[in-house]
Structures are given as C-alpha cells and as structure tokens.
Design an enzyme around this catalytic site. Structure first.
Site, PDB file in Angstrom:
ATOM      1  N   ASP A   6       0.997  -1.226   0.025  1.00  0.00           N
ATOM      2  CA  ASP A   6      -0.275   0.270  -0.178  1.00  0.00           C
ATOM      3  C   ASP A   6       1.092   1.300  -0.135  1.00  0.00           C
ATOM      4  O   ASP A   6       0.637   2.680   0.603  1.00  0.00           O
ATOM      5  CB  ASP A   6      -1.094   0.212   0.832  1.00  0.00           C
ATOM      6  CG  ASP A   6      -2.079   0.333   0.932  1.00  0.00           C
ATOM      7  OD1 ASP A   6      -2.491   1.135  -0.379  1.00  0.00           O
ATOM      8  OD2 ASP A   6      -2.420   1.427   2.106  1.00  0.00           O
TER       9      ASP A   6
ATOM     10  N   LYS B 272       2.060   4.384  -1.311  1.00  0.00           N
ATOM     11  CA  LYS B 272       0.908   5.439  -1.657  1.00  0.00           C
ATOM     12  C   LYS B 272       1.649   6.998  -1.550  1.00  0.00           C
ATOM     13  O   LYS B 272       2.100   7.069  -0.162  1.00  0.00           O
ATOM     14  CB  LYS B 272      -0.656   5.293  -2.023  1.00  0.00           C
ATOM     15  CG  LYS B 272      -1.497   5.190  -0.668  1.00  0.00           C
ATOM     16  CD  LYS B 272      -2.261   5.093  -1.256  1.00  0.00           C
ATOM     17  CE  LYS B 272      -3.673   4.746   0.800  1.00  0.00           C
ATOM     18  NZ  LYS B 272      -4.440   4.572   0.020  1.00  0.00           N
TER      19      LYS B 272
ATOM     20  N   ASN C 274       0.679   7.444   1.951  1.00  0.00           N
ATOM     21  CA  ASN C 274       0.740   6.930   3.746  1.00  0.00           C
ATOM     22  C   ASN C 274       2.827   7.024   3.783  1.00  0.00           C
ATOM     23  O   ASN C 274       3.376   6.542   4.827  1.00  0.00           O
ATOM     24  CB  ASN C 274       0.997   4.989   3.089  1.00  0.00           C
ATOM     25  CG  ASN C 274      -0.310   4.833   3.458  1.00  0.00           C
ATOM     26  OD1 ASN C 274      -1.149   5.327   4.360  1.00  0.00           O
ATOM     27  ND2 ASN C 274      -0.941   3.468   2.655  1.00  0.00           N
TER      28      ASN C 274
END
Length: 406
Positions: A253, A255, A258
């Site tokens: 995840d 991105k 984050n």
C-alpha cells in the site's frame, strides 16, 4: 471495625461483568462481605458480643477477602488476560497516578532518591491521553492527535472500531499491522509504535506524530517536486521497503498518503493494514490477494496472478513518476480505463525527464515482474545510476540533508 463502604462498588461491578461475560469458564466465587455498620448500631452490636467474639480468633476483613478474590482473578487463565480486569486496574483518578513510597517521610531527600523503588505503571488506557483533534478518517476508524498526560508529548492515536474490522473481514490484516509495528519498533523510515491497548469496542495504536503531514498534502501544494527532493524521498522510501522485505513483509500500500514527513524533514512509511507477513520457515514468499490502492497496483495484482515483493517496486516507480510529473503514469478517469492502460498502454515520459530518470522508472514499471528492476534484490535498485552519489550508509543513519523541512 471494618465495614462495607462505597469503595467496594468497583469490585462488585467488576465481579458482575466477569460473571456476565464469562459465566461458565470462570468459577471464582465472590466473597460474602460484611454488611454496612452505622454509628447507631455500634452500641447495639457491642452488647450482643458472644463468647466467640471474646476469644482471640480474628475474622477476615473485607479488604482481606477482596485481596484474595483479586488474586484468584489474576491466577485464572481466562479472566487474568481479559480486558475487563485490565480496565478495572487502570487508573481512574488523576491523583492516583503517583503514590509516595512507604516510609518516604522518615528518610532524607538523598536517601529518598537512592532507595525509592520504581512504581509499577498501570496498563495504558484512554485516560492517559488528552484528545486534541482528528487527523484523518478511514474505513475502520480514525487517527487522532493526542497529548499524553504522562510525558506531555504529542502522539497520533489510531482508533480502530472492532465491529468494522469483523464486518469487513479484516481481522487478519489488523493483527498483522499490530505485529509488524511491534516487531519493527525503532526502525528508520517506519512509523514507531509506543504502545497498544484495547477496550470492548476499539483497538488503539499509539504512534509517533509527524507534524509535516503526508506526501499527498505536499503534492497538492507543489504539484511536482524537484529532482533533488524526489531523489531524497526515493532513497528513504527504498530503505524503508528493504527493511520490510528483509523481515518477510510485502507493504502492498505504498502511496502518497502513507508517506509521512517528520519535523526534521525525514520520512516514514505508515499504515501496514494491507501488508502481508510471510512465515520465514514455511512460506514461499508468494501470495495472490487482490488489495492495495487502484493507482499503484502492479499488473500481476490486476491479473490475479501470484506475486511477491516486487509489487512494491512497481508502486515505488508509480509514486516517483507522480512526484516528478504531477500525475501517475497510467492515470484515467475511471478505474476500469486505468487498469486497461496499466496492462496495455506503452509507458510515456514528459519531455523534461532526463534519460537516467526514464531508464530508472522504466525498470521499476516493467510489466513482467521477473524483468522488473529489483527482482533480484534491492541492491540492483540502489546501484542504478539514478542513485549515483548516494551513500546508503548515510541514508540508513539519517545523515542526508532533507531538501524540505516543514
């Protein structure tokens, strides 16, 4: 004379909750406490003393009975690890957090410092924190800015609703996130966990607070980053990914939302709710779960094919492209159109991209995972000319100078 007072009310309340939630598994009888005695009945009771009262036999007080009952709770295999007992033991009043040690008044200030034993802290709870504001919201809870009442520091408190975790079948991922944070404490470029606790309805993760916000907020302000700033973020993100991979963890995840920026300008990766943790002894480090954020999904994930750590390198290439161009390489109005572009369209670069950057991003955005840059390890990425002049020891030791400090 020991009498039953209102101080036993929390004990009785805890007992009722234990009997309610553990009616069969817990067989801890509550002691028969003595009834309240008022001043009006003391004289009457004295007159009715029997021979047994005059003997030297001592009766157990309420305090003795409660102490024995609590000891049985601590020894019980189920009740001892329950949130009911932990909540009961948590500090209820501000003035109860610090207690003077016995005999302290009889010692000098020097002896007090040398011989005073450390106090055992109560388990963490929400009472330890002052809620300031909401930093963000997700599908399973919120992230709150809080101030500790113990050390007065700011923290990010991630509050996860248990019912949402169960409804969305995210129990495994939630446990994995907590385990990753515990396992990788104090690692550079990964968010640091201070403690974790829970109530009947929520899970709480107390994390470092990063005042610079996330990369997504920065990109909304600046649209694109300079090559120097992109190179700096690329090096630190890559080091964070390599730490995860060395511990058998696929991030899945990566991105802008984050990647957090600290007050010193260095970054950390956060939110491991979608990460996959492999068993070092039994797993082959291959999985095929469809998860992640649409714009950063690798082709093998979209094709429902088995994949491994190199999906993170595709996400890294997409993120770095976006930092330099202001848009992801296969952006489209809809997810369906974007997925089609990821699988079929040729990779194109803006005219201001230099040849080294184009070669680097093309390697990370190679559709065939067996040909993708980094398929044979992170060293092949670190040795690319894109990182020429970067000292990876300096990266690991946070010695690179951040091009942007909040």
């Amino acid at each position: 004379m020991h009498v039953l007072t209102t101080t036993t009310t929390p004990i009785i309340a805890a007992y009722k909750q234990i009997r309610t939630h553990y009616p069969r598994s817990s067989k801890i009888p509550f002691p028969a406490l003595s009834t309240p005695v008022t001043h009006s009945t003391i004289h009457h009771l004295r007159r009715r003393r029997s021979i047994k009262n005059l003997l030297s036999f001592s009766k157990k007080t309420n305090a003795d009975k409660i102490e024995k009952y609590l000891q049985r709770c601590f020894d019980h295999p189920i009740v001892s690890i329950s949130t009911l007992l932990r909540d009961f033991l948590s500090v209820q009043r501000e003035e109860d957090k610090l207690l003077p040690c016995q005999g302290a008044q009889q010692k000098s200030s020097v002896d007090e410092e040398e011989h005073q034993l450390p106090l055992k802290r109560a388990p963490p709870s929400m009472q330890d924190y002052e809620l300031l504001k909401v930093l963000g919201k997700g599908c399973m809870g919120k992230v709150l800015l809080v101030r500790s009442r113990i050390d007065k520091q700011l923290y990010a408190l991630k509050a996860i609703q248990k019912i949402h975790v169960v409804q969305q079948k995210e129990v495994t991922h939630t446990r994995a996130e907590r385990d990753i944070l515990v396992k990788l404490r104090q690692e550079p470029f990964l968010v640091n966990l201070h403690c974790a606790f829970q109530t009947q309805k929520q899970l709480f993760l107390v994390l470092d607070y990063y005042s610079g916000g996330d990369i997504a907020t920065q990109m909304s302000r600046f649209t694109t980053f300079s090559e120097e700033r992109t190179l700096f973020y690329a090096a630190e993100i890559l080091h964070g990914l390599s730490t995860l991979h060395k511990h058998g963890i696929i991030y899945r995840d990566l991105k802008p939302e984050n990647v957090l920026i600290g007050c010193d300008g260095h970054i950390v990766l956060t939110d491991f709710g979608l990460s996959k943790v492999f068993d070092a002894d039994t797993d082959m480090h291959i999985t095929r779960t469809f998860c992640g954020t649409a714009e950063y999904l690798a082709p093998e994930v979209l094709m429902d094919e088995p994949y491994t750590f190199v999906v993170d390198y595709w996400s890294l290439g997409t993120l770095l492209y976006e930092m330099l161009a202001g848009v992801t390489p296969f952006w489209a109005e809809t997810h369906v159109a974007m997925y089609r572009r990821v699988l079929d369209d040729p990779l194109e670069f803006p005219p201001h991209f230099d040849s080294v950057t184009c070669d680097f991003l093309a390697g990370l955005l190679e559709r065939d995972p067996c040909e993708r840059l980094g398929w044979d390890g992170v060293e092949s990425i670190q040795s690319h000319p894109f990182f020429a002049g970067v000292d990876w020891e300096d990266v690991a030791n946070l010695k690179l100078t951040p091009p942007y400090v909040p």
